[in-house]
Design a protein around this motif. Sequence first.
Motif, PDB file in Angstrom:
ATOM      1  N   TYR A  77       0.854  -1.189   0.000  1.00 56.55           N
ATOM      2  CA  TYR A  77       0.000   0.000   0.000  1.00 56.55           C
ATOM      3  C   TYR A  77       0.885   1.233   0.000  1.00 56.55           C
ATOM      4  CZ  TYR A  77      -3.546   3.343   1.655  1.00 56.55           C
ATOM      5  OH  TYR A  77      -4.397   4.411   1.794  1.00 56.55           O
ATOM      6  N   THR A  78       0.755   2.049  -1.054  1.00 52.95           N
ATOM      7  CA  THR A  78       1.625   3.224  -1.219  1.00 52.95           C
ATOM      8  C   THR A  78       0.778   4.445  -1.585  1.00 52.95           C
ATOM      9  OG1 THR A  78       1.993   2.573  -3.534  1.00 52.95           O
ATOM     10  CG2 THR A  78       3.614   1.829  -1.913  1.00 52.95           C
ATOM     11  N   PRO A  79       0.057   5.010  -0.628  1.00 52.02           N
ATOM     12  CA  PRO A  79      -0.849   6.125  -0.937  1.00 52.02           C
ATOM     13  C   PRO A  79      -0.142   7.395  -1.386  1.00 52.02           C
ATOM     14  CG  PRO A  79      -0.665   5.830   1.432  1.00 52.02           C
ATOM     15  CD  PRO A  79       0.032   4.659   0.811  1.00 52.02           C
ATOM     16  N   ASP A  80       1.168   7.484  -1.133  1.00 48.95           N
ATOM     17  CA  ASP A  80       1.907   8.711  -1.462  1.00 48.95           C
ATOM     18  C   ASP A  80       2.693   8.600  -2.762  1.00 48.95           C
ATOM     19  OD1 ASP A  80       3.590   6.784  -0.428  1.00 48.95           O
ATOM     20  OD2 ASP A  80       4.879   8.209   0.635  1.00 48.95           O
ATOM     21  N   ILE A  81       2.472   7.567  -3.543  1.00 49.87           N
ATOM     22  CA  ILE A  81       3.260   7.381  -4.760  1.00 49.87           C
ATOM     23  C   ILE A  81       2.932   8.467  -5.791  1.00 49.87           C
ATOM     24  CG2 ILE A  81       1.575   5.742  -5.737  1.00 49.87           C
ATOM     25  CD1 ILE A  81       4.009   4.292  -7.008  1.00 49.87           C
ATOM     26  N   THR A  82       3.973   9.067  -6.371  1.00 48.67           N
ATOM     27  CA  THR A  82       3.782  10.131  -7.376  1.00 48.67           C
ATOM     28  C   THR A  82       4.724   9.984  -8.574  1.00 48.67           C
ATOM     29  OG1 THR A  82       5.308  11.596  -6.178  1.00 48.67           O
ATOM     30  CG2 THR A  82       2.947  11.824  -5.681  1.00 48.67           C
ATOM     31  N   THR A  83       5.775   9.175  -8.437  1.00 49.57           N
ATOM     32  CA  THR A  83       6.758   9.061  -9.519  1.00 49.57           C
ATOM     33  C   THR A  83       6.985   7.602  -9.872  1.00 49.57           C
ATOM     34  OG1 THR A  83       8.662   8.938  -8.011  1.00 49.57           O
ATOM     35  CG2 THR A  83       7.911  11.146  -8.660  1.00 49.57           C
ATOM     36  N   ASP A  84       7.761   7.367 -10.931  1.00 47.55           N
ATOM     37  CA  ASP A  84       8.041   6.011 -11.389  1.00 47.55           C
ATOM     38  C   ASP A  84       9.127   5.327 -10.566  1.00 47.55           C
ATOM     39  OD1 ASP A  84       6.141   6.231 -13.327  1.00 47.55           O
ATOM     40  OD2 ASP A  84       7.538   6.730 -14.937  1.00 47.55           O
ATOM     41  N   LEU A  95      12.106 -11.219  -1.054  1.00 45.52           N
ATOM     42  CA  LEU A  95      12.145 -10.783  -2.449  1.00 45.52           C
ATOM     43  C   LEU A  95      13.496 -10.143  -2.747  1.00 45.52           C
ATOM     44  CD1 LEU A  95       8.538  -9.306  -2.728  1.00 45.52           C
ATOM     45  CD2 LEU A  95       9.360 -11.540  -3.503  1.00 45.52           C
ATOM     46  N   GLN A  96      13.899 -10.244  -3.999  1.00 50.68           N
ATOM     47  CA  GLN A  96      15.227  -9.783  -4.379  1.00 50.68           C
ATOM     48  C   GLN A  96      15.158  -8.865  -5.597  1.00 50.68           C
ATOM     49  OE1 GLN A  96      17.478 -13.367  -5.056  1.00 50.68           O
ATOM     50  NE2 GLN A  96      17.352 -14.047  -2.917  1.00 50.68           N
ATOM     51  N   GLN A  97      16.296  -8.297  -5.925  1.00 44.58           N
ATOM     52  CA  GLN A  97      16.392  -7.437  -7.102  1.00 44.58           C
ATOM     53  C   GLN A  97      15.899  -8.178  -8.341  1.00 44.58           C
ATOM     54  OE1 GLN A  97      20.277  -5.785  -7.710  1.00 44.58           O
ATOM     55  NE2 GLN A  97      19.821  -5.044  -9.768  1.00 44.58           N
ATOM     56  N   GLY A  98      15.040  -7.499  -9.117  1.00 44.86           N
ATOM     57  CA  GLY A  98      14.490  -8.091 -10.326  1.00 44.86           C
ATOM     58  C   GLY A  98      13.124  -8.709 -10.140  1.00 44.86           C
ATOM     59  N   ASP A  99      12.713  -8.922  -8.872  1.00 47.89           N
ATOM     60  CA  ASP A  99      11.386  -9.483  -8.617  1.00 47.89           C
ATOM     61  C   ASP A  99      10.301  -8.446  -8.866  1.00 47.89           C
ATOM     62  OD1 ASP A  99      12.395 -11.955  -7.941  1.00 47.89           O
ATOM     63  OD2 ASP A  99      12.383 -11.577  -5.770  1.00 47.89           O
ATOM     64  N   THR A 100       9.116  -8.935  -9.236  1.00 43.95           N
ATOM     65  CA  THR A 100       7.977  -8.064  -9.525  1.00 43.95           C
ATOM     66  C   THR A 100       7.070  -7.955  -8.301  1.00 43.95           C
ATOM     67  OG1 THR A 100       7.987  -8.674 -11.867  1.00 43.95           O
ATOM     68  CG2 THR A 100       5.959  -7.705 -11.001  1.00 43.95           C
ATOM     69  N   VAL A 101       6.664  -6.737  -7.982  1.00 44.04           N
ATOM     70  CA  VAL A 101       5.691  -6.494  -6.915  1.00 44.04           C
ATOM     71  C   VAL A 101       4.654  -5.511  -7.452  1.00 44.04           C
ATOM     72  CG1 VAL A 101       7.357  -6.906  -5.063  1.00 44.04           C
ATOM     73  CG2 VAL A 101       7.012  -4.578  -5.915  1.00 44.04           C
ATOM     74  N   TYR A 102       3.565  -5.365  -6.711  1.00 41.36           N
ATOM     75  CA  TYR A 102       2.489  -4.462  -7.120  1.00 41.36           C
ATOM     76  C   TYR A 102       2.223  -3.455  -6.006  1.00 41.36           C
ATOM     77  CZ  TYR A 102       1.801  -7.940 -10.737  1.00 41.36           C
ATOM     78  OH  TYR A 102       1.994  -8.794 -11.800  1.00 41.36           O
ATOM     79  N   LEU A 103       2.027  -2.227  -6.405  1.00 40.36           N
ATOM     80  CA  LEU A 103       1.724  -1.145  -5.471  1.00 40.36           C
ATOM     81  C   LEU A 103       0.297  -0.669  -5.730  1.00 40.36           C
ATOM     82  CD1 LEU A 103       5.000   0.953  -5.986  1.00 40.36           C
ATOM     83  CD2 LEU A 103       4.658  -1.058  -4.518  1.00 40.36           C
ATOM     84  N   VAL A 104      -0.432  -0.370  -4.669  1.00 42.97           N
ATOM     85  CA  VAL A 104      -1.765   0.220  -4.818  1.00 42.97           C
ATOM     86  C   VAL A 104      -1.817   1.496  -3.994  1.00 42.97           C
ATOM     87  CG1 VAL A 104      -3.002  -1.914  -5.341  1.00 42.97           C
ATOM     88  CG2 VAL A 104      -2.662  -1.260  -2.967  1.00 42.97           C
ATOM     89  N   ASP A 105      -2.453   2.534  -4.561  1.00 38.28           N
ATOM     90  CA  ASP A 105      -2.490   3.821  -3.869  1.00 38.28           C
ATOM     91  C   ASP A 105      -3.792   4.069  -3.112  1.00 38.28           C
ATOM     92  OD1 ASP A 105      -4.322   4.391  -5.884  1.00 38.28           O
ATOM     93  OD2 ASP A 105      -2.976   5.735  -6.992  1.00 38.28           O
ATOM     94  N   GLY A 106      -4.732   3.104  -3.184  1.00 35.31           N
ATOM     95  CA  GLY A 106      -5.999   3.249  -2.475  1.00 35.31           C
ATOM     96  C   GLY A 106      -7.032   4.059  -3.222  1.00 35.31           C
ATOM     97  N   ASN A 107      -6.652   4.610  -4.377  1.00 39.33           N
ATOM     98  CA  ASN A 107      -7.575   5.396  -5.197  1.00 39.33           C
ATOM     99  C   ASN A 107      -7.739   4.791  -6.590  1.00 39.33           C
ATOM    100  OD1 ASN A 107      -8.236   7.639  -3.398  1.00 39.33           O
ATOM    101  ND2 ASN A 107      -6.063   8.183  -3.576  1.00 39.33           N
ATOM    102  N   GLY A 108      -7.509   3.490  -6.692  1.00 41.13           N
ATOM    103  CA  GLY A 108      -7.714   2.814  -7.964  1.00 41.13           C
ATOM    104  C   GLY A 108      -6.472   2.659  -8.806  1.00 41.13           C
ATOM    105  N   GLY A 109      -5.342   3.193  -8.334  1.00 38.22           N
ATOM    106  CA  GLY A 109      -4.100   3.040  -9.076  1.00 38.22           C
ATOM    107  C   GLY A 109      -3.362   1.781  -8.649  1.00 38.22           C
TER     108      GLY A 109
END
Length: 238
Positions: A5-12, A30-44
């Motif tokens: 959960y990353t509600p403050d995300i604004t950049t890549d 998890l290590q370098q190169g692994d894929t994760v998902y971030l959600v901002d709580g507003n549909g992003g």
Amino acid sequence: MHIFYTPDITTDIYTLSEEESKHCTRVLRLQQGDTVYLVDGNGGRYTSIIQDANQKKCQLQVIEKQVEYGKLPYYVHIAVAPTKNIDRMEWFVEKAVEIGVSAITFLECDHSERKQLRLDRIEKIAVSAMKQSQKGYMPLLRDMVPFRKFIQTCAPEDTFIAHLEDDATKSLKDYFRSDRTHTILIGPEGDFSPEEIAAAYDTGIRPITLGDSRLRTETAALVACHTLHVLHDIYAPL
């Protein structure tokens, strides 16, 4: 699928907090190169690659963004008086978020046994449930508000009060419309007082029944939430 959960995300380029960095690298390993998902709580929802698996400042590179991820096709607002046993209310919040709820307001009523709660703890439970159920939206959580003050802010045509008096004979199905915002008022363990019910009626709010069984507060709140979910699936399927 690992979600943060990353509600403050604004950049890549995004750096996880120290707590989330430890969870990512130590707990999930998890290590370098692994894929994760971030959600901002507003549909992003942001598909990201770990660039630096630092245990204190784990840095991610966003490679794809989705908007309106997991957006509910309806709006349901549950306004409920918290129970004396806060564990039961936390259970409701967790399950309502998993099912899908747009907003939760906590009411202070005449018969309330609890006058305050820790909203920060409620928020953590909601965040955990949002991540676990892979939702993209964090519901609006509103702290304790006096019942009479709250009903003055409601649109009466979209608001319904569930109580145990004899005149509550119609169900949510009788009033459901797929294009409507539904706000359901759920009282404390001693039910709404006659004066509160009269005040709700004076504003144009209508009564509903949630069935023949006498339900606990948290059960009634969850039943209302799930009923609206089912009604939408039946009458306004995707």
